[in-house]
Design an enzyme around this catalytic site. Structure first.
Site, PDB file in Angstrom:
ATOM      1  N   HIS A 196      43.204 -38.931   6.329  1.00 45.47           N
ATOM      2  CA  HIS A 196      42.925 -37.780   7.175  1.00 45.47           C
ATOM      3  C   HIS A 196      42.855 -38.153   8.650  1.00 45.47           C
ATOM      4  O   HIS A 196      43.488 -37.513   9.493  1.00 45.47           O
ATOM      5  CB  HIS A 196      41.636 -37.060   6.768  1.00 45.47           C
ATOM      6  CG  HIS A 196      41.277 -36.013   7.759  1.00 45.47           C
ATOM      7  ND1 HIS A 196      41.923 -34.804   7.811  1.00 45.47           N
ATOM      8  CD2 HIS A 196      40.423 -36.030   8.821  1.00 45.47           C
ATOM      9  CE1 HIS A 196      41.480 -34.105   8.833  1.00 45.47           C
ATOM     10  NE2 HIS A 196      40.565 -34.827   9.466  1.00 45.47           N
ATOM     11  N   CYS A 206      47.140 -32.897   5.763  1.00 45.12           N
ATOM     12  CA  CYS A 206      47.192 -34.222   5.120  1.00 45.12           C
ATOM     13  C   CYS A 206      46.919 -34.115   3.618  1.00 45.12           C
ATOM     14  O   CYS A 206      46.415 -33.103   3.125  1.00 45.12           O
ATOM     15  CB  CYS A 206      46.225 -35.204   5.781  1.00 45.12           C
ATOM     16  SG  CYS A 206      44.523 -35.099   5.196  1.00 45.12           S
ATOM     17  N   CYS A 250      44.350 -28.880   8.699  1.00 49.46           N
ATOM     18  CA  CYS A 250      45.055 -30.154   8.528  1.00 49.46           C
ATOM     19  C   CYS A 250      45.993 -30.094   7.331  1.00 49.46           C
ATOM     20  O   CYS A 250      45.691 -29.468   6.312  1.00 49.46           O
ATOM     21  CB  CYS A 250      44.046 -31.286   8.356  1.00 49.46           C
ATOM     22  SG  CYS A 250      44.835 -32.902   8.186  1.00 49.46           S
ATOM     23  N   CYS A 273      43.286 -33.274   2.725  1.00 51.33           N
ATOM     24  CA  CYS A 273      42.888 -31.877   2.963  1.00 51.33           C
ATOM     25  C   CYS A 273      43.580 -30.914   2.006  1.00 51.33           C
ATOM     26  O   CYS A 273      43.046 -29.858   1.691  1.00 51.33           O
ATOM     27  CB  CYS A 273      43.160 -31.499   4.416  1.00 51.33           C
ATOM     28  SG  CYS A 273      41.984 -32.312   5.539  1.00 51.33           S
ATOM     29  N   ASP A 307      49.649 -58.107  18.569  1.00 48.10           N
ATOM     30  CA  ASP A 307      48.936 -58.531  19.770  1.00 48.10           C
ATOM     31  C   ASP A 307      49.053 -60.051  19.869  1.00 48.10           C
ATOM     32  O   ASP A 307      49.648 -60.701  19.008  1.00 48.10           O
ATOM     33  CB  ASP A 307      47.483 -58.058  19.737  1.00 48.10           C
ATOM     34  CG  ASP A 307      46.676 -58.762  18.676  1.00 48.10           C
ATOM     35  OD1 ASP A 307      47.225 -59.621  17.957  1.00 48.10           O
ATOM     36  OD2 ASP A 307      45.482 -58.458  18.553  1.00 48.10           O
ATOM     37  N   ASP A 341      46.474 -47.930  20.750  1.00 50.13           N
ATOM     38  CA  ASP A 341      46.075 -48.411  19.423  1.00 50.13           C
ATOM     39  C   ASP A 341      44.569 -48.506  19.406  1.00 50.13           C
ATOM     40  O   ASP A 341      43.940 -48.658  20.449  1.00 50.13           O
ATOM     41  CB  ASP A 341      46.643 -49.802  19.121  1.00 50.13           C
ATOM     42  CG  ASP A 341      45.771 -50.893  19.741  1.00 50.13           C
ATOM     43  OD1 ASP A 341      45.856 -51.088  20.973  1.00 50.13           O
ATOM     44  OD2 ASP A 341      44.957 -51.504  19.018  1.00 50.13           O
TER      45      ASP A 341
END
Lengths: 378, 378
Positions: A342, A313, A311, A316, A100, A273
């Site tokens: 996660h 991930c 999930c 998980c 940014d 974002d």
């Protein structure tokens, strides 16, 4: 000044438009890889996505991350990062980065800053030292950082805001964009302009027209999600989108709640974002396919299921709610890591689902199902 | 009560004794894998080695970790961990675990505890609730936790300490060991006794004789590294070692500085643990083959070399001192992770070098080289 060269390394491919909404499927090509859009960019404020290593970011599927010019300028300094070979090399992240312009952070300093036509004088939040950001300076700093996409210096006004000030600020933001464009001479970095104008339809349209009068590789919508109701945010997006060229990526800044990602995609946004999903994670709130879950709650104390059974991930697949709750309550670093992994994976999967739905022209149905099932706060 | 069955799953193999010192090379077989000794055990106080995930612990080569009974009893509670299937399952660590008895932590509470022959009454450091630890209770808690190696309940006296009290305490610790042994009936867990006696040669010898009068699968030396000069610690080890059986592992509790690991191994110690390497790491001090390095120091601000050019850890292979310094100064979680990974890998490599030196009967030379090169504080 010359954006010709950038087309060699940076361009946006519009793959498909949704039949029943303004949503688009695309690919953004950058010097550090290709990004499937719509995309969500995890935020790495201080040259690190909090709690995550670069390998974990790849594991969750991040193709691009955002980093903050203001923070890196203050610490460790852009010259140091340039000396390290740029931000990619400094933080060992070889995929795409967007920085940014520091505008949002500088204007958030409130009492600590003073705005003139030339730029903004501000005091560091760390040590009170005085600094001056101009459009030219911000481009120079971002060139040192070396991100694939850099942002023009803009003023992000609060909500609510007097129309008179919103107009004055929007016009100045446009003059600053022209100065940024003039100062920008690095053909490996894509400069995006930012549409401002607060919550005023006419100012937003005027800003979109002015901003797109300069041929840039992408355009952002700034100054939303700053306190206004979500309905107003969505309205503003709807006013602006028709004025943005179809063949350029559109980035909605600072937005990342699951519902806003879906609503934004439906309205034609390609990039998002937000720090919220990672900040929430560190505080122990996780996003699941059944809604938000505050893992600190006593009810999860003896719950040996994963955060989200749907999930895939690392958190998980390997740990229970009871264990993660224990870690968060005991303020253990691993707790923040697992909830962050996660939440970021959840959003990557959500964006993938959104892209799939655009492909199948079923995004409106997807939204309906999502809200019926989850009851996410709108 | 019956240690017969444990031989099936737990035993110590003495592979080799060093020709020129008391150092030994061994293998410790446990229900969750084999440990090469001498070994250093990273400390996972609250069911997590701070900043590390289980995969990272495997990557740095940890074969066994230590966790703290007191802390787990207080939060999240041993019954919850038992319900989760034990500590291994709760924290997703399938290699060996040793739990301490909580003795050291309870006695560290000072104003918050009261010792009687029956046990120790103490108040939780978290919420002030009253609890009572007896030898029987501590065994019960450790059985719920399910570690491979559990420790007898002992009193760890401070340094300096009146001899009269040291004697009284040492004798009580032995009576408590007998009660622990009596209460222990889980053949999958190996109970270690602890030699106490402060900084008094005769008490240490008497404690070693008493402790080894009970046939246990391993023996520990407690109450050292509690403030006494290192010379006294090393002397005490030298007095005790001849009274410990050769065919059982010997564990020096709470010791883990590089010099003490070498000195301990030379004197016949097989196992070590210490929070210092991980705590130091989070504060930004790293161990290197050229000595300690305080990564916060300004001199590393523009240093793009790895922490230690001779190290093979993830941090050294991927990140510069300048970046890690930035992370530590900016209080970023990844900073703590990288320094922790490095320090633990450094110690694993040191233990490997020590084992290699024992194999080659060159540990005394190794010590000489190590101290000449590094100048570690002795």
């Amino acid at each position: 000044m010359n954006n010709g060269g950038i087309l060699l390394t940076f361009h946006f491919e519009l793959i498909k438009e949704c039949k029943f909404s303004k949503a688009r499927l695309g690919k953004l090509y950058t010097p550090h890889g290709t990004i499937d859009t719509p995309t969500f960019m995890p935020v790495g404020t201080q040259a690190t996505v909090k709690a995550m290593g670069p390998d974990e970011l790849k594991d969750i599927g991040a193709q691009i991350i955002l980093s903050n010019t203001y923070h890196l300028f203050i610490r460790p300094g852009h010259k140091l990062i340039e000396k390290a070979g740029g931000l990619h090399s400094f933080m060992n992240w070889d995929r795409s980065i967007l920085t940014d312009s520091g505008g949002f952070q500088v204007f958030s300093l409130n009492e600590l800053r003073k705005i003139t036509e030339e730029g903004v004088e501000f005091k560091s939040h760390l040590d009170g030292t005085k600094h001056f950001f101009t459009p030219e300076r911000v481009i120079e700093i971002q060139q040192s950082l070396g991100a694939d996409i850099i942002m023009a210096f803009d003023e992000c006004i609060p909500y609510p805001c007097e129309k008179e000030y919103a107009l004055k600020s929007m016009e100045r933001t446009f003059r600053w964009l022209k100065r940024c464009h003039e100062a920008h001479n690095n053909t490996k970095q894509a400069l995006f302009g930012i549409v401002q104008g607060g919550a005023f339809k006419d100012l937003r349209i005027e800003s979109a027209q002015k901003t797109t009068s300069i041929d840039l590789p992408g355009y952002a919508i700034g100054g939303l999600s700053v306190g206004e109701p979500k309905e107003i945010m969505n309205e503003m997006i709807e006013y602006i989108i028709p004025y943005l060229p179809n063949n350029k990526p559109r980035y909605l800044m600072g937005v990342g709640s699951p519902d806003s990602l879906i609503e934004g995609a439906i309205r034609g946004i390609d990039m998002f974002d937000c720090v919220l999903p990672t900040r929430m994670a560190r505080n122990g709130t996780v996003l699941t396919s059944n809604g938000k879950l505050v893992i600190r709650n006593a009810s999860y104390g003896k719950d040996f299921r994963p955060i989200d059974e749907n999930c895939d991930c690392y958190a998980c697949k390997n740990f229970s709610r009871a264990y993660i709750r224990h870690l968060i309550k005991a303020r253990e670093i691993l707790g923040s890591r697992l909830t962050t992994i996660h939440n970021l994976r959840f959003l990557q999967n959500l964006m993938k689902d959104i892209r799939e739905a655009i492909k199948n022209d079923s995004l409106l149905n997807f939204r309906g199902d999502f809200f019926n099932k989850l009851g996410y706060d709108k």
